[in-house]
Design a protein around this motif. Structure first.
Motif, PDB file in Angstrom:
ATOM      1  N   ALA A 296       0.807  -1.216   0.000  1.00  0.00           N
ATOM      2  CA  ALA A 296       0.000   0.000   0.000  1.00  0.00           C
ATOM      3  C   ALA A 296       0.839   1.263   0.000  1.00  0.00           C
ATOM      4  CB  ALA A 296      -0.924   0.009   1.223  1.00  0.00           C
ATOM      5  N   ALA A 297       2.138   1.168   0.304  1.00  0.00           N
ATOM      6  CA  ALA A 297       2.963   2.378   0.411  1.00  0.00           C
ATOM      7  C   ALA A 297       3.130   3.100  -0.925  1.00  0.00           C
ATOM      8  CB  ALA A 297       4.322   2.020   1.022  1.00  0.00           C
ATOM      9  N   PRO A 298       3.536   2.421  -2.017  1.00  0.00           N
ATOM     10  CA  PRO A 298       3.777   3.156  -3.268  1.00  0.00           C
ATOM     11  C   PRO A 298       2.514   3.332  -4.102  1.00  0.00           C
ATOM     12  CG  PRO A 298       4.482   0.910  -3.548  1.00  0.00           C
ATOM     13  CD  PRO A 298       3.931   1.004  -2.157  1.00  0.00           C
ATOM     14  N   ALA A 299       1.450   3.844  -3.523  1.00  0.00           N
ATOM     15  CA  ALA A 299       0.189   3.976  -4.259  1.00  0.00           C
ATOM     16  C   ALA A 299       0.259   5.081  -5.296  1.00  0.00           C
ATOM     17  CB  ALA A 299      -0.954   4.235  -3.277  1.00  0.00           C
ATOM     18  N   GLN A 300       1.102   6.084  -5.091  1.00  0.00           N
ATOM     19  CA  GLN A 300       1.212   7.201  -6.016  1.00  0.00           C
ATOM     20  C   GLN A 300       2.604   7.301  -6.632  1.00  0.00           C
ATOM     21  OE1 GLN A 300      -0.015  10.769  -4.026  1.00  0.00           O
ATOM     22  NE2 GLN A 300      -2.015   9.948  -3.453  1.00  0.00           N
ATOM     23  N   GLY A 301       3.290   6.205  -6.716  1.00  0.00           N
ATOM     24  CA  GLY A 301       4.612   6.211  -7.307  1.00  0.00           C
ATOM     25  C   GLY A 301       5.703   6.224  -6.257  1.00  0.00           C
ATOM     26  N   VAL A 302       6.927   6.119  -6.741  1.00  0.00           N
ATOM     27  CA  VAL A 302       8.081   6.028  -5.856  1.00  0.00           C
ATOM     28  C   VAL A 302       9.236   6.790  -6.500  1.00  0.00           C
ATOM     29  CG1 VAL A 302       8.839   3.863  -6.895  1.00  0.00           C
ATOM     30  CG2 VAL A 302       9.589   4.426  -4.592  1.00  0.00           C
ATOM     31  N   VAL A 303      10.101   7.330  -5.660  1.00  0.00           N
ATOM     32  CA  VAL A 303      11.322   8.001  -6.112  1.00  0.00           C
ATOM     33  C   VAL A 303      12.499   7.114  -5.719  1.00  0.00           C
ATOM     34  CG1 VAL A 303      12.803  10.018  -5.879  1.00  0.00           C
ATOM     35  CG2 VAL A 303      10.329  10.302  -5.956  1.00  0.00           C
ATOM     36  N   GLY A 304      13.132   6.507  -6.718  1.00  0.00           N
ATOM     37  CA  GLY A 304      14.307   5.688  -6.461  1.00  0.00           C
ATOM     38  C   GLY A 304      15.540   6.550  -6.289  1.00  0.00           C
ATOM     39  N   VAL A 305      16.343   6.256  -5.279  1.00  0.00           N
ATOM     40  CA  VAL A 305      17.513   7.067  -4.940  1.00  0.00           C
ATOM     41  C   VAL A 305      18.731   6.169  -4.881  1.00  0.00           C
ATOM     42  CG1 VAL A 305      18.559   8.612  -3.254  1.00  0.00           C
ATOM     43  CG2 VAL A 305      16.099   8.697  -3.648  1.00  0.00           C
ATOM     44  N   ASP A 306      19.754   6.540  -5.620  1.00  0.00           N
ATOM     45  CA  ASP A 306      21.038   5.853  -5.590  1.00  0.00           C
ATOM     46  C   ASP A 306      22.035   6.747  -4.869  1.00  0.00           C
ATOM     47  OD1 ASP A 306      22.970   3.808  -6.302  1.00  0.00           O
ATOM     48  OD2 ASP A 306      23.770   5.269  -7.714  1.00  0.00           O
ATOM     49  N   MET A 307      22.567   6.290  -3.742  1.00  0.00           N
ATOM     50  CA  MET A 307      23.493   7.076  -2.926  1.00  0.00           C
ATOM     51  C   MET A 307      24.918   6.884  -3.431  1.00  0.00           C
ATOM     52  SD  MET A 307      21.918   6.472   0.908  1.00  0.00           S
ATOM     53  CE  MET A 307      21.954   4.691   0.764  1.00  0.00           C
ATOM     54  N   ASN A 308      25.603   8.002  -3.664  1.00  0.00           N
ATOM     55  CA  ASN A 308      26.962   7.989  -4.178  1.00  0.00           C
ATOM     56  C   ASN A 308      27.856   8.863  -3.311  1.00  0.00           C
ATOM     57  OD1 ASN A 308      26.422   6.545  -6.891  1.00  0.00           O
ATOM     58  ND2 ASN A 308      24.929   8.198  -6.866  1.00  0.00           N
ATOM     59  N   ASP A 309      29.124   8.947  -3.699  1.00  0.00           N
ATOM     60  CA  ASP A 309      30.098   9.673  -2.889  1.00  0.00           C
ATOM     61  C   ASP A 309      29.852  11.176  -2.900  1.00  0.00           C
ATOM     62  OD1 ASP A 309      32.477  10.231  -1.427  1.00  0.00           O
ATOM     63  OD2 ASP A 309      33.471  10.692  -3.312  1.00  0.00           O
ATOM     64  N   ASP A 310      29.358  11.710  -4.007  1.00  0.00           N
ATOM     65  CA  ASP A 310      29.212  13.160  -4.113  1.00  0.00           C
ATOM     66  C   ASP A 310      27.809  13.620  -4.462  1.00  0.00           C
ATOM     67  OD1 ASP A 310      29.236  12.053  -6.604  1.00  0.00           O
ATOM     68  OD2 ASP A 310      30.498  13.588  -7.529  1.00  0.00           O
ATOM     69  N   HIS A 311      26.862  12.719  -4.679  1.00  0.00           N
ATOM     70  CA  HIS A 311      25.508  13.152  -5.018  1.00  0.00           C
ATOM     71  C   HIS A 311      24.521  12.018  -4.787  1.00  0.00           C
ATOM     72  CE1 HIS A 311      26.429  10.970  -8.733  1.00  0.00           C
ATOM     73  NE2 HIS A 311      25.128  10.945  -8.968  1.00  0.00           N
ATOM     74  N   LEU A 312      23.254  12.402  -4.762  1.00  0.00           N
ATOM     75  CA  LEU A 312      22.133  11.465  -4.736  1.00  0.00           C
ATOM     76  C   LEU A 312      21.465  11.495  -6.097  1.00  0.00           C
ATOM     77  CD1 LEU A 312      20.503  12.399  -1.299  1.00  0.00           C
ATOM     78  CD2 LEU A 312      22.042  10.497  -1.754  1.00  0.00           C
ATOM     79  N   ALA A 313      21.413  10.361  -6.779  1.00  0.00           N
ATOM     80  CA  ALA A 313      20.746  10.248  -8.071  1.00  0.00           C
ATOM     81  C   ALA A 313      19.324   9.760  -7.839  1.00  0.00           C
ATOM     82  CB  ALA A 313      21.505   9.297  -8.994  1.00  0.00           C
ATOM     83  N   ALA A 314      18.342  10.537  -8.291  1.00  0.00           N
ATOM     84  CA  ALA A 314      16.931  10.228  -8.037  1.00  0.00           C
ATOM     85  C   ALA A 314      16.158  10.249  -9.347  1.00  0.00           C
ATOM     86  CB  ALA A 314      16.324  11.223  -7.043  1.00  0.00           C
ATOM     87  N   TRP A 315      15.163   9.374  -9.423  1.00  0.00           N
ATOM     88  CA  TRP A 315      14.269   9.332 -10.584  1.00  0.00           C
ATOM     89  C   TRP A 315      12.917   8.827 -10.102  1.00  0.00           C
ATOM     90  CZ3 TRP A 315      16.740   8.283 -15.923  1.00  0.00           C
ATOM     91  CH2 TRP A 315      15.898   8.758 -16.921  1.00  0.00           C
TER      92      TRP A 315
END
Length: 539
Positions: A296-315
């Protein structure tokens, strides 16, 4: 693969405010904190000597001994802090044992291999050392770790712990003042401030939630003085009223509601000698929000986050696992002091939460990372740069801050298994999403893989249907595996044999048995001779 799960929200809250104390208030706080700190040091030594023989009766005896020179509430706070410190040291001791066992096993496995031997993952064999000199150095390190393991095991069995009040790092800094650019007096001031004790737990039902360190609804702070320092009191009932007032800028409404209802609030007063400032920290427990079911949590979509050394990549991904919009990157700098790194992470997470809220998503998917076992020299060899990178990457702090900040925005955090997210994301998503107007990095593709895994979808993309020919039609054919299929996220298995239909005779996968080929005239199609009957002459 470990199953994805919704990370529960924080169970406690802590806010901090500055105390603009006068010279007289600073002198009183320093004297009271130093006196209570000496009592806490003696109590910690007593608790350490008791070891595993400590019980409720011994705890009550320690508390009675401290009550005569301080007060009942100060004695309770000191003994409880001592017990917590001893328990924390025991947990650190157990963690050190696990680390030593792993290091010794890794060294023994590599020392047993011939020099220059390559690793064989299928056979479970590690690589050998490159030279005799390295082998000799590692054998000496093995003996040193074995001696250290024997000492830790002996301390563990005897119930001994090693604790430095004020911090081991600060105590070690005393011998390196030139490198730290500190004078002896500056170090002593920092050492005294670190060993002070001005902490009091709250108590529900009492006035403003705390009888020892009381902060009223108007911001006045009253400190209960120990019996030995009762002559410093300037308020009734042996209390000292500070000239400075307390004003919490963050969560002030929640804090005011608690003290108005006389619910427990714990306070801690500490001195930052580098800035010359005094601070008070208020902390209380809160009822954690109910954890939503994973479906039930992702009912309106989800933002995937990849944690890196200098930034967070999100989509952002919709409920079907398709990327929506453009990838986002939130940069930070992990160089400098720990305070600077913490501020950089906090600002990056703030921008991430704003992006999630603006995109109407209710879930952030992250990897359940833990680099505790990957910082050793045996795992990454001489790659000091990579080991230093992993060591300074604040995975635990980043996850803790993200969960705490997301709970205030009513955003759920889903943790997924980090295995192969970067590799499979780049394999299945990086090239198809790259165009002349958009360059998709490997980290952007990994954020899609993380989001799809949180949604319960496989990372593998849906493939196009096969072309028209004699046996296949352009129907709805995909490489999508079912939700319960094992190994459904990996790449498609390679089918042996030719990849095209233009195969010379005798070279196909079934060249040895021509009866299995789909050709006219073969027994596979015509097991018996057949002849058409003559047409009927009459209906």
């Amino acid at each position: 693969m470990a199953a994805a799960f919704v990370v529960p929200g924080p169970a406690g809250v802590a806010v901090r405010a500055r105390l603009r104390v006068s010279a007289g208030d600073a002198a009183v706080l320093t004297e009271v904190g130093g006196f209570l700190g000496s009592l806490a040091a003696d109590d910690l030594a007593t608790r350490a000597r008791q070891g595993l023989d400590h019980d409720a009766a011994a705890w009550a005896a320690r508390k009675r001994e401290l009550t005569g020179v301080s007060s009942a509430r100060w004695a309770g706070s000191i003994t409880k802090a001592t017990n917590d410190q001893w328990a924390l040291s025991r947990r650190g001791q157990a963690a050190e044992l696990v680390w030593l066992y792993g290091q010794i096993a890794s060294l023994q496995a590599r020392l047993a291999r011939p020099l220059g031997a390559k690793a064989d993952r299928r056979a479970g064999l590690v690589r050998g050392y490159g030279s005799r000199t390295e082998w000799h150095a590692k054998s000496r390190r093995l003996h040193a770790l074995q001696d250290r393991l024997a000492r830790v095991e002996a301390d563990r069995e005897a119930g001994r712990v090693h604790v430095v009040r004020g911090g081991k790092r600060l105590a070690h800094l005393r011998h390196h003042l030139d490198q730290a650019q500190l004078s002896t007096e500056a170090w002593r001031e920092r050492w005294r401030a670190a060993r002070m004790f001005l902490t009091a737990d709250g108590e529900s039902g009492k006035l403003f939630g705390n009888e020892t360190i009381r902060v009223t609804d108007t911001g006045r702070l009253l400190l209960k003085l120990p019996a030995a320092l009762a002559h410093l009191a300037n308020a009734p009932h042996g209390r000292y009223l500070l000239d400075a007032s307390v004003a919490f800028a963050h969560r002030s409404g929640e804090w005011l509601e608690r003290i108005t209802d006389n619910r427990a609030v714990a306070y801690r007063i500490h001195h930052d000698t580098s800035r010359g400032r005094w601070y008070v920290t208020a902390a209380w427990q809160r009822t954690p929000a109910p954890v939503l079911p994973l479906k039930a949590a992702p009912a309106q979509g989800v933002v995937g986050v990849d944690m890196n050394d200098d930034h967070l990549a999100a989509w952002r991904l919709d409920v079907h696992g398709n990327p929506v919009g453009e990838p986002r990157r939130f940069f930070y700098d992990l160089s400098g002091s720990s305070a600077h790194r913490d501020a950089q992470i906090r600002h990056a997470l703030t921008r991430l939460l704003h992006h999630t809220r603006d995109s109407s998503a209710t879930v952030i998917a992250i990897e359940d990372l833990d680099f505790a076992d990957n910082t050793s020299r045996e795992k990454h060899g001489r790659n000091k740069r990579f080991r230093r990178l992993i060591s300074r990457f604040p995975t635990a702090r980043l996850k803790t801050r993200l969960v705490a900040m997301a709970a205030e925005q009513n955003i759920a955090v889903v943790a997924v298994d980090p295995a192969y997210t970067s590799r499979w994301g780049a394999q299945h998503w990086q090239k198809p999403l790259t165009s002349s107007n958009r360059t998709v990095s490997r980290h952007d593709a990994a954020s899609i893989a993380i989001g799809r895994r949180a949604l319960g979808h496989p990372i593998r993309r849906r493939t196009a249907p096969p072309p028209h020919d004699q046996s296949d039609r352009a129907e709805h054919r995909t490489a999508q595996a079912g939700p319960d299929a094992r190994e459904r996220e990996g790449p498609r298995p390679r089918v042996p044999g030719p990849r095209t239909r233009s195969v010379r005779p005798g070279r196909g996968a079934k060249a040895g048995n021509q009866n299995t080929q789909h050709r006219s005239g073969r027994s596979a199609e015509q097991p018996q001779s057949w002849r058409q009957d003559s047409l009927p002459l009459s209906p």
